[in-house]
Write a protein that holds these residues in place. Sequence first.
Motif, short mmCIF file in Angstrom:
data_model
loop_
_atom_site.label_atom_id
_atom_site.label_comp_id
_atom_site.label_asym_id
_atom_site.label_seq_id
_atom_site.Cartn_x
_atom_site.Cartn_y
_atom_site.Cartn_z
N UNK A 1 58.35 42.92 49.01
CA UNK A 1 57.58 41.91 48.28
C UNK A 1 57.95 40.50 48.71
N UNK A 2 56.94 39.66 48.82
CA UNK A 2 57.12 38.21 48.87
C UNK A 2 57.61 37.63 50.17
N UNK A 3 58.90 37.79 50.50
CA UNK A 3 59.47 37.01 51.58
C UNK A 3 59.40 37.68 52.95
N UNK A 4 58.99 38.93 53.04
CA UNK A 4 58.88 39.58 54.33
C UNK A 4 57.82 38.87 55.18
N UNK B 1 50.56 38.15 52.52
CA UNK B 1 51.69 38.24 51.59
C UNK B 1 51.75 39.65 51.02
N UNK B 2 52.92 40.24 51.05
CA UNK B 2 53.09 41.60 50.55
C UNK B 2 53.48 41.57 49.08
N UNK B 3 52.85 42.42 48.30
CA UNK B 3 53.05 42.45 46.85
C UNK B 3 53.44 43.86 46.38
N UNK B 4 54.19 43.92 45.29
CA UNK B 4 54.54 45.23 44.70
C UNK B 4 53.58 45.62 43.58
N UNK B 5 52.92 44.64 42.98
CA UNK B 5 52.03 44.93 41.85
C UNK B 5 50.83 45.76 42.32
N UNK B 6 50.65 46.95 41.73
CA UNK B 6 49.59 47.83 42.23
C UNK B 6 48.20 47.42 41.74
N UNK B 7 47.21 47.76 42.54
CA UNK B 7 45.81 47.65 42.14
C UNK B 7 45.41 49.01 41.57
N UNK B 8 45.09 49.01 40.29
CA UNK B 8 44.78 50.25 39.59
C UNK B 8 43.29 50.57 39.65
N UNK B 9 42.97 51.79 40.00
CA UNK B 9 41.57 52.23 39.93
C UNK B 9 41.19 52.43 38.47
#
Length: 281
Positions: A183-186, A196-204
């Motif tokens: 997440x974030x700083x990669x 930007x990479x995120x951990x929060x999922x997109x829910x169907x």
Amino acid sequence: MAHTLDDLKSLASTLRKRVPVRMWDAAVRHVREGGVEGLSDDGDELSLRVKSLNRGVWHQVFLWPADGEGDCDCEREGDCVHICAATLAMIRGMEDGQALPEPRAEFKVCVHYAFSSRGSTLCLERRARWPDGREVPIKGNAKEQGLVMDRGDLQAQRLFSASGFVGGDLSPVLVRRLLAFLEGEAFATLDGEPVTLQTEPILFRVRVSDDEEGFRVGLYRPPGIDRLFRGAALVKGKLHPTSHGTLEEAQKRMLLRGVRFEPDEVASLVGETLPSLSRRI
């Protein structure tokens, strides 16, 4: 009160008396090998990163020289080799007229996660990236190649080692697990563009619609998605993992096709199916 060189020397003297000789010697090696990087100095608090010896990971250290204190995010409680190394590096730097210590050149290399898309499939190539923009593909275990990684990079390497992934197409499961670590700083790109990479999922979402005399229950992607991949979705320049909750694979496929309920099955739909789905998604 702003700290001085004397404050740092006093802290170093205190640390040397408190820590084992082997720890102090290891701290000296850290400094000699250029494994300390100064991040910031506001006059009261110093922030630095210290590379673990023989490990591709950095630890963050905070020093308060005027108060004779330091703290580190490693597992060890109290004084540690990283606090000692940070203190010594600051003394050496100030004596040489350097505001903050600089790491050795190879320690400035970061991991570039170069994602590319092939239809709905995400592919990945990892590259070692130098500050001047030069890049070299990473083959195999990045840690064994001497690259310094942060915690997310290290977790990603463990994931790749366990799965046997060396590059190429990413499975949906691997995509989701990878994004959980980075997440974030990669430093990452998708098809050559920064992302930007995120951990929060997109829910169907589950939706019920009319279907002639009955109803159809289906699984639908939420609005706002720019691009949908197997295991991830791009939303406004951010790459999120997708999630179908705790649905089993067969249930997910069935709902993606849509499930029809006859008029005489409405009670079951309302009383059992929808409450069950709400708990799973």
